[in-house]
Motif scaffolding. Structure first.
Motif, PDB file in Angstrom:
ATOM      1  N   SER A  20       2.591  -0.604  68.673  1.00  0.00           N
ATOM      2  CA  SER A  20       1.645  -1.385  67.894  1.00  0.00           C
ATOM      3  C   SER A  20       1.662  -0.956  66.433  1.00  0.00           C
ATOM      4  CB  SER A  20       0.235  -1.252  68.464  1.00  0.00           C
ATOM      5  OG  SER A  20      -0.195   0.079  68.382  1.00  0.00           O
ATOM      6  N   PHE A  21       1.256  -1.888  65.584  1.00  0.00           N
ATOM      7  CA  PHE A  21       1.035  -1.637  64.167  1.00  0.00           C
ATOM      8  C   PHE A  21      -0.177  -2.468  63.764  1.00  0.00           C
ATOM      9  CE2 PHE A  21       3.366  -5.543  64.129  1.00  0.00           C
ATOM     10  CZ  PHE A  21       3.094  -6.191  62.935  1.00  0.00           C
ATOM     11  N   GLY A  25      -6.094  -5.084  59.478  1.00  0.00           N
ATOM     12  CA  GLY A  25      -7.095  -4.564  60.409  1.00  0.00           C
ATOM     13  C   GLY A  25      -6.929  -5.013  61.848  1.00  0.00           C
ATOM     14  N   GLN A  26      -5.955  -5.872  62.110  1.00  0.00           N
ATOM     15  CA  GLN A  26      -5.735  -6.383  63.472  1.00  0.00           C
ATOM     16  C   GLN A  26      -4.521  -5.680  64.085  1.00  0.00           C
ATOM     17  OE1 GLN A  26      -4.778 -10.554  63.512  1.00  0.00           O
ATOM     18  NE2 GLN A  26      -4.682 -10.656  65.732  1.00  0.00           N
ATOM     19  N   GLU A  27      -4.689  -5.155  65.287  1.00  0.00           N
ATOM     20  CA  GLU A  27      -3.588  -4.488  65.972  1.00  0.00           C
ATOM     21  C   GLU A  27      -2.634  -5.532  66.556  1.00  0.00           C
ATOM     22  OE1 GLU A  27      -3.171  -1.608  69.771  1.00  0.00           O
ATOM     23  OE2 GLU A  27      -4.488  -0.885  68.163  1.00  0.00           O
ATOM     24  N   ASN A  43       3.907 -12.705  66.101  1.00  0.00           N
ATOM     25  CA  ASN A  43       2.476 -12.606  66.383  1.00  0.00           C
ATOM     26  C   ASN A  43       1.675 -13.757  65.775  1.00  0.00           C
ATOM     27  OD1 ASN A  43       1.649  -9.945  67.840  1.00  0.00           O
ATOM     28  ND2 ASN A  43       3.332  -9.377  66.478  1.00  0.00           N
ATOM     29  N   GLY A  44       2.374 -14.776  65.298  1.00  0.00           N
ATOM     30  CA  GLY A  44       1.704 -15.972  64.793  1.00  0.00           C
ATOM     31  C   GLY A  44       1.197 -15.892  63.370  1.00  0.00           C
ATOM     32  N   ILE A  45       1.569 -14.867  62.621  1.00  0.00           N
ATOM     33  CA  ILE A  45       1.134 -14.706  61.236  1.00  0.00           C
ATOM     34  C   ILE A  45       2.095 -15.477  60.334  1.00  0.00           C
ATOM     35  CG2 ILE A  45       0.654 -13.085  59.361  1.00  0.00           C
ATOM     36  CD1 ILE A  45      -1.186 -12.708  61.819  1.00  0.00           C
ATOM     37  N   ARG A  46       1.563 -16.386  59.542  1.00  0.00           N
ATOM     38  CA  ARG A  46       2.391 -17.189  58.636  1.00  0.00           C
ATOM     39  C   ARG A  46       2.040 -16.982  57.166  1.00  0.00           C
ATOM     40  NH1 ARG A  46       4.545 -17.227  62.839  1.00  0.00           N
ATOM     41  NH2 ARG A  46       5.152 -18.971  64.118  1.00  0.00           N
ATOM     42  N   ASN A  90       2.281   2.381  64.371  1.00  0.00           N
ATOM     43  CA  ASN A  90       1.045   2.685  63.653  1.00  0.00           C
ATOM     44  C   ASN A  90       1.105   2.404  62.149  1.00  0.00           C
ATOM     45  OD1 ASN A  90      -0.221   3.621  66.082  1.00  0.00           O
ATOM     46  ND2 ASN A  90       0.993   5.480  65.865  1.00  0.00           N
ATOM     47  N   MET A  91       2.089   1.630  61.698  1.00  0.00           N
ATOM     48  CA  MET A  91       2.202   1.266  60.294  1.00  0.00           C
ATOM     49  C   MET A  91       0.985   0.424  59.900  1.00  0.00           C
ATOM     50  SD  MET A  91       5.393  -0.808  58.597  1.00  0.00           S
ATOM     51  CE  MET A  91       6.493   0.550  58.242  1.00  0.00           C
ATOM     52  N   ALA A  92       0.451   0.666  58.715  1.00  0.00           N
ATOM     53  CA  ALA A  92      -0.686  -0.101  58.196  1.00  0.00           C
ATOM     54  C   ALA A  92      -0.165  -1.101  57.173  1.00  0.00           C
ATOM     55  CB  ALA A  92      -1.706   0.825  57.562  1.00  0.00           C
ATOM     56  N   VAL A  93      -0.245  -2.378  57.521  1.00  0.00           N
ATOM     57  CA  VAL A  93       0.269  -3.454  56.681  1.00  0.00           C
ATOM     58  C   VAL A  93      -0.900  -4.325  56.259  1.00  0.00           C
ATOM     59  CG1 VAL A  93       1.880  -5.393  56.570  1.00  0.00           C
ATOM     60  CG2 VAL A  93       2.436  -3.405  57.984  1.00  0.00           C
ATOM     61  N   GLN A  94      -0.914  -4.691  54.977  1.00  0.00           N
ATOM     62  CA  GLN A  94      -1.966  -5.561  54.457  1.00  0.00           C
ATOM     63  C   GLN A  94      -1.344  -6.723  53.706  1.00  0.00           C
ATOM     64  OE1 GLN A  94      -4.073  -2.716  52.058  1.00  0.00           O
ATOM     65  NE2 GLN A  94      -5.653  -2.478  53.620  1.00  0.00           N
ATOM     66  N   SER A  95      -2.057  -7.833  53.687  1.00  0.00           N
ATOM     67  CA  SER A  95      -1.606  -8.988  52.916  1.00  0.00           C
ATOM     68  C   SER A  95      -1.352  -8.569  51.479  1.00  0.00           C
ATOM     69  CB  SER A  95      -2.675 -10.078  52.897  1.00  0.00           C
ATOM     70  OG  SER A  95      -2.865 -10.608  54.168  1.00  0.00           O
ATOM     71  N   GLY A  96      -0.368  -9.217  50.874  1.00  0.00           N
ATOM     72  CA  GLY A  96      -0.135  -8.984  49.456  1.00  0.00           C
ATOM     73  C   GLY A  96      -1.350  -9.438  48.679  1.00  0.00           C
TER      74      GLY A  96
END
Length: 111
Positions: A20-21, A25-27, A43-46, A90-96
């Motif tokens: 998981s990553f 804030g969503q796993e 995962n459906g993120i566009r 466990n990488m923390a990724v955020q929207s630009g």
């Protein structure tokens, strides 16, 4: 969630470690050797960020590292290209972030 689970050259996902990553804030789920872009798409993120001037949503465009549309913040490092970066456990990724348009701000301040 949609993924190619068997590819004639790349092999089967069943042979890869699942982990998981976190995105905004969503796993989410990813597989080893998968790019952030591939994991987000699966995962459906566009929408990855918003345009600096118009605020319109931006997503994947070229997916080969040329256009910079897939810039994200990864582990607090800004402007990381999702299509070229391998996702890690466990990488923390955020929207630009929508950066302010400096030229527009300067014009508005001088009016």
């Amino acid at each position: 969630m949609t993924r190619i689970v068997h590819h004639p050259i790349l092999g089967s996902l069943n042979n890869r470690q699942k982990f998981s990553f976190v995105f905004n804030g969503q796993e989410l789920e990813a597989y080893e050797n998968e790019t952030i872009a591939a994991a987000l798409l699966a995962n459906g993120i566009r929408t990855l960020r918003h345009h600096e001037e118009s605020g319109s949503p931006r997503g994947f465009y070229c997916n080969i590292g040329h256009c910079m549309e897939c810039r994200l913040t990864v582990n607090e490092q800004a402007n990381v290209r999702a299509c070229l970066t391998t996702v890690k456990p466990n990488m923390a990724v955020q929207s630009g972030k929508q950066h302010p348009n400096i030229v527009k701000r300067m014009v508005e301040e001088n009016e």
